[in-house]
Design a protein around this motif. Sequence first.
Motif, PDB file in Angstrom:
ATOM      1  N   ASN A  55      35.597  40.338  48.424  1.00 36.18           N
ATOM      2  CA  ASN A  55      36.059  41.640  48.543  1.00 36.18           C
ATOM      3  C   ASN A  55      35.203  42.468  49.072  1.00 36.18           C
ATOM      4  O   ASN A  55      35.657  43.635  49.520  1.00 36.18           O
ATOM      5  N   GLU A 103      31.040  40.197  43.833  1.00 42.24           N
ATOM      6  CA  GLU A 103      32.068  40.783  44.907  1.00 42.24           C
ATOM      7  C   GLU A 103      31.883  40.097  46.158  1.00 42.24           C
ATOM      8  O   GLU A 103      33.070  40.135  46.952  1.00 42.24           O
ATOM      9  N   LEU A 148      41.398  39.146  37.919  1.00 43.46           N
ATOM     10  CA  LEU A 148      41.040  40.434  37.438  1.00 43.46           C
ATOM     11  C   LEU A 148      39.930  41.093  38.549  1.00 43.46           C
ATOM     12  O   LEU A 148      39.135  40.264  39.003  1.00 43.46           O
ATOM     13  N   PRO A 149      40.059  42.357  38.686  1.00 39.46           N
ATOM     14  CA  PRO A 149      38.990  42.789  39.641  1.00 39.46           C
ATOM     15  C   PRO A 149      37.372  42.854  38.967  1.00 39.46           C
ATOM     16  O   PRO A 149      37.464  43.152  38.093  1.00 39.46           O
ATOM     17  N   ILE A 150      36.484  42.593  39.964  1.00 40.30           N
ATOM     18  CA  ILE A 150      35.245  42.299  39.364  1.00 40.30           C
ATOM     19  C   ILE A 150      34.631  43.822  39.205  1.00 40.30           C
ATOM     20  O   ILE A 150      33.835  43.709  38.246  1.00 40.30           O
ATOM     21  N   SER A 151      34.834  44.763  39.935  1.00 38.12           N
ATOM     22  CA  SER A 151      34.458  46.037  39.696  1.00 38.12           C
ATOM     23  C   SER A 151      35.365  46.906  40.294  1.00 38.12           C
ATOM     24  O   SER A 151      36.253  46.583  41.261  1.00 38.12           O
ATOM     25  N   ALA A 165      43.722  40.950  42.922  1.00 42.21           N
ATOM     26  CA  ALA A 165      42.079  40.664  42.682  1.00 42.21           C
ATOM     27  C   ALA A 165      41.788  40.217  43.915  1.00 42.21           C
ATOM     28  O   ALA A 165      40.494  40.272  44.200  1.00 42.21           O
ATOM     29  N   HIS A 166      42.503  39.527  44.763  1.00 42.92           N
ATOM     30  CA  HIS A 166      42.179  38.775  46.105  1.00 42.92           C
ATOM     31  C   HIS A 166      42.123  39.735  47.237  1.00 42.92           C
ATOM     32  O   HIS A 166      42.317  39.320  48.425  1.00 42.92           O
ATOM     33  N   ALA A 183      33.544  36.649  46.029  1.00 43.02           N
ATOM     34  CA  ALA A 183      34.965  36.613  45.755  1.00 43.02           C
ATOM     35  C   ALA A 183      35.663  37.293  47.184  1.00 43.02           C
ATOM     36  O   ALA A 183      36.909  37.135  47.288  1.00 43.02           O
ATOM     37  N   VAL A 190      27.399  47.353  34.629  1.00 43.78           N
ATOM     38  CA  VAL A 190      27.981  45.736  35.078  1.00 43.78           C
ATOM     39  C   VAL A 190      29.098  46.141  35.991  1.00 43.78           C
ATOM     40  O   VAL A 190      29.178  45.248  36.939  1.00 43.78           O
ATOM     41  N   PHE A 191      30.005  46.950  35.456  1.00 46.13           N
ATOM     42  CA  PHE A 191      31.271  46.918  36.244  1.00 46.13           C
ATOM     43  C   PHE A 191      31.465  48.109  37.244  1.00 46.13           C
ATOM     44  O   PHE A 191      32.451  48.290  37.983  1.00 46.13           O
ATOM     45  N   GLU A 244      24.803  47.067  40.089  1.00 45.23           N
ATOM     46  CA  GLU A 244      24.476  45.981  39.616  1.00 45.23           C
ATOM     47  C   GLU A 244      24.365  44.653  40.465  1.00 45.23           C
ATOM     48  O   GLU A 244      25.271  44.228  41.020  1.00 45.23           O
ATOM     49  N   ARG A 273      40.020  34.336  39.179  1.00 44.55           N
ATOM     50  CA  ARG A 273      40.367  35.339  40.144  1.00 44.55           C
ATOM     51  C   ARG A 273      41.446  36.286  39.750  1.00 44.55           C
ATOM     52  O   ARG A 273      42.386  36.345  40.932  1.00 44.55           O
ATOM     53  N   ILE A 306      33.384  38.560  34.251  1.00 48.26           N
ATOM     54  CA  ILE A 306      33.040  38.504  35.746  1.00 48.26           C
ATOM     55  C   ILE A 306      33.308  37.323  36.212  1.00 48.26           C
ATOM     56  O   ILE A 306      33.947  36.690  37.082  1.00 48.26           O
ATOM     57  N   LEU A 327      48.577  40.228  39.455  1.00 47.32           N
ATOM     58  CA  LEU A 327      47.234  40.492  39.416  1.00 47.32           C
ATOM     59  C   LEU A 327      46.501  39.626  40.502  1.00 47.32           C
ATOM     60  O   LEU A 327      45.437  40.105  41.071  1.00 47.32           O
ATOM     61  N   PRO A 328      46.823  38.125  40.424  1.00 48.14           N
ATOM     62  CA  PRO A 328      45.684  37.645  41.498  1.00 48.14           C
ATOM     63  C   PRO A 328      46.100  37.990  42.894  1.00 48.14           C
ATOM     64  O   PRO A 328      45.050  38.341  43.629  1.00 48.14           O
ATOM     65  N   ARG A 352      31.047  50.610  49.235  1.00 48.14           N
ATOM     66  CA  ARG A 352      31.095  50.627  47.813  1.00 48.14           C
ATOM     67  C   ARG A 352      30.204  50.686  47.119  1.00 48.14           C
ATOM     68  O   ARG A 352      28.917  50.144  47.278  1.00 48.14           O
ATOM     69  N   GLY A 399      36.951  36.843  37.164  1.00 47.25           N
ATOM     70  CA  GLY A 399      36.810  37.401  38.461  1.00 47.25           C
ATOM     71  C   GLY A 399      36.646  36.515  39.571  1.00 47.25           C
ATOM     72  O   GLY A 399      37.376  36.475  40.656  1.00 47.25           O
ATOM     73  N   LEU A 400      35.666  35.449  39.162  1.00 45.99           N
ATOM     74  CA  LEU A 400      35.148  34.579  40.283  1.00 45.99           C
ATOM     75  C   LEU A 400      36.025  33.115  40.060  1.00 45.99           C
ATOM     76  O   LEU A 400      36.536  32.682  40.940  1.00 45.99           O
ATOM     77  N   ILE A 445      29.308  40.140  32.122  1.00 46.52           N
ATOM     78  CA  ILE A 445      29.094  39.406  33.305  1.00 46.52           C
ATOM     79  C   ILE A 445      29.749  38.029  33.306  1.00 46.52           C
ATOM     80  O   ILE A 445      30.292  37.436  34.178  1.00 46.52           O
ATOM     81  N   THR A 499      26.905  41.810  40.079  1.00 45.37           N
ATOM     82  CA  THR A 499      28.236  42.286  40.467  1.00 45.37           C
ATOM     83  C   THR A 499      28.404  42.443  41.849  1.00 45.37           C
ATOM     84  O   THR A 499      29.457  42.121  42.515  1.00 45.37           O
TER      85      THR A 499
END
Lengths: 514, 324
Positions: A234, A229, B161-164, A19-20, A232, B271-272, A222, B159, B151, A15-16, A218, B155-156, B148, A225
């Motif tokens: 991304n 991103e 899980l994907p944020i969106s 996610a990264h 992070a 949000v996502f 929001e 890190r 996230i 997962l990390p 992309r 997410g942040l 939020i 969000t």
Amino acid sequence: MRVFNRYLLALAMALPAAAHAAPPENTVVVGLSADASTFDPAQISSRDNSNIAKHIFATLFQVNFEGQVEPYLVDKTTVSDDGLAYTFTIKQGLTCDDGEPLTAEDVAYSFNRPADKALGFTGNTPGFVYTTLGFKSAEAVDELNVTINLTAKTTLALGMMSQVFIHCKDSYEKMTLEEAASNPIGSGSYRLATWDRGSQIVLEKVKDPGNFETIIWRIIPEASTRTAELIAGNVDIITNVAPDQVAAVDASGTATVAKVDGTRRMQIGFNLGKGVEGMPGAAEIQDPKVRFAMQYAVDVPSICSQLLGTECTRMTSLVNPPNGNPDLVPIPYDPDMAEKLLDEAGYPRGENGVRFSIRLQGPRGRYLNDANVVQAIGQYLSDVGINTEVELLEWASVYSPLLRTKEMGPLFFLGQGGVTWNPLYDMSLFSTKDGATNYQSWTDQRWFDDWALAIDADTVEEARPVINRMLKLFYEEGPWLQLYFQLDFYGVSNRLDWKPRRDEEIDLFTASLK
Amino acid sequence: MWTFIIRRLLQSAIVIIGVTLITFTALQMSGDPTYLYVSERATDAEIQRTREALGFDRPLPEQYITFLGKLAQGDFGDSLSYKRPAIEAVMEALPATLELTLFAMFLAIVVAIPLGIVASLNRGTPVDGSIMTMGMLGQSIPSFWLGIMMIMFFGLQLRILPISGHVPFIMPLVQGNFVQAFSSLPQALYYLIMPGFAVAFYSISRNARLVRSSMLEVLGQDFVRTARAKGISETAVVIHHALRNAWLPVVTMIGLEFGFLIGGVVVVEMVFSWPGIGRLVFNAINQRDIPVVQAAVVTLALIFIALNLIVDLVYAKIDPRVKL
């Protein structure tokens, strides 16, 4: 159970990494707030949509970072003596995505297709571009030469032509309108690889210019969000960073916020027309001295620093820098001067401290922090004795129809788009007394007499003395309480070398990794 | 059975007409959609021409009847902003919303039922108190705020899980691309975790409380005491006797759950950045894209009506005392 545990461990390790998943080096990722609606070049109407399309479709000319119009597909330009016919020689060896050679016939087709009323296009090109350009027809002279005919001479011609996307005739004649909307056959550096509606648009490079093999747009509506991103890692660029998130981005260590004065001119419009006749304040603002006095009452730099989170310069006219009148200086915040001028204009404070009452309307959520800005302006005006009733309205269903019918105001908050490549484009909001964009119904004859002179000049330089005279009139007696150029906030990843443009165009041709 | 189904279908038709009438009227009252088609610099003549071409100049009843006639043929008109059939845009967004809603429903059932059972079996203990506190929290926290916060944390900060973003699963299935569908399933679930939980959190909390109270009611009845007196194991008592009888209100709740969850996905999709029907409708309302809003609302109404019908039939199957 052991199997389950092993699965959990594998998942935790995987997962990390996923996610990264930062963009690879040959890819740039842009986070936008809205999806494209079409890729038919004649149907595109929004800025986000156009920003993507400009990487797919080439144009005859382009507006560069400095705001100058420069050739893109064109090698040589010839203008007829009467200024009504532009003949362009296009570069040799051009092609469309499907391999078809791009010839003068294709350029003529690209100009004539949007104008074909039978096809019912509603994009920017058949709309305001052709209206402003005065487009009449286009015809191929030979393989490399094409002539564009106009209905009237204008120094806006090349700038407006830079908005028309060039595409190849044979490809588009084979497609239905529905197919053309989602299967662009471009003439530019990139081709549309995939379009997952509402999710992302992927472009692949097919030729130079362009420093990235892949561009991913992309769709992240929001704002928070989008910011997350970016932080992070991304995405590389995001649009419309909210002012309250600027500090978080700058402190992230992975990205910073780039601020730029945009070309949208924010103003409090004075509605001088019949739509507000009889309303409190409507008669008072007919006096140019009152309008000028009110400019001193509003502290624009404080509004920018306190409500928009940045420094900004107060506008001196409706023309974007550097094309304005250099002799005009921003009106300072001087409430005493405002009161003095209002006294002189014949509107002293009454026993209750009020000179007169007026209504100020503004939209909620249309522009950057608009509701707070409008409320602050209402307070500043009230402070000098103009009892201002602030009314905030929903943009789409209420405010926009009021604008169209010119029934808002007498004071109304508005931002109107402009350019950097020609002052006359910015001034064309007031090209006629009853024009659609003259929301203020300003009818000063001196302005319209000069407009006829300015638009008739062969070059902007030739028109400059007239332009400066007009801008001075606008400064002293015009229909705008001048505020600031809309500030645009972009989040930019630290790995990327990219500067935002003032005209809201996202140009990735010059972007590169640091 | 068939009489019941026909009666329900007739009722459904009336509901659908009501839905179309309400959405049509509400959206027309929000302003003239002609302005969406014209540029900022359009003249009055251009605006009027466009209005006439699109039929927005006709009386509202006439526009509504025209709309109903087309609706009967599955034609909702073209989207004003996407310039293509509105129903196409809705059908493209629907699978993503179904993925999110079904996943949230799955969470709302598989997490809530064990929690409710555990709470009921530990009534008055700290375990029960913790679960009920979580239930209170879950029913108080707005889903967008939870989203939020997730996230920010998962997410942040962590890190993990994907944020969106979104990986489709249902769409490839519908298209018959089973290899792609099942190979993308792990990634699809990975992207579903945060939005799914944000949507489901309220339902998990509410359902856990419902299961707890339902179980407590059943556990106090004579037949459970009798079962225990016979020496049947506690597990068997809970699963075979108590839960079976506590199941009925839960089934009713699950039927209603879908409609509730689908209503809750709108904010979470924003949000996502989930490309579903909620986000589509949100944008369409902002742009006054009337055909898309109507197509989406009618489609969702049809799904909701069909599900309620199915729940009623299942309910009757589980409890023979229920007459159709």
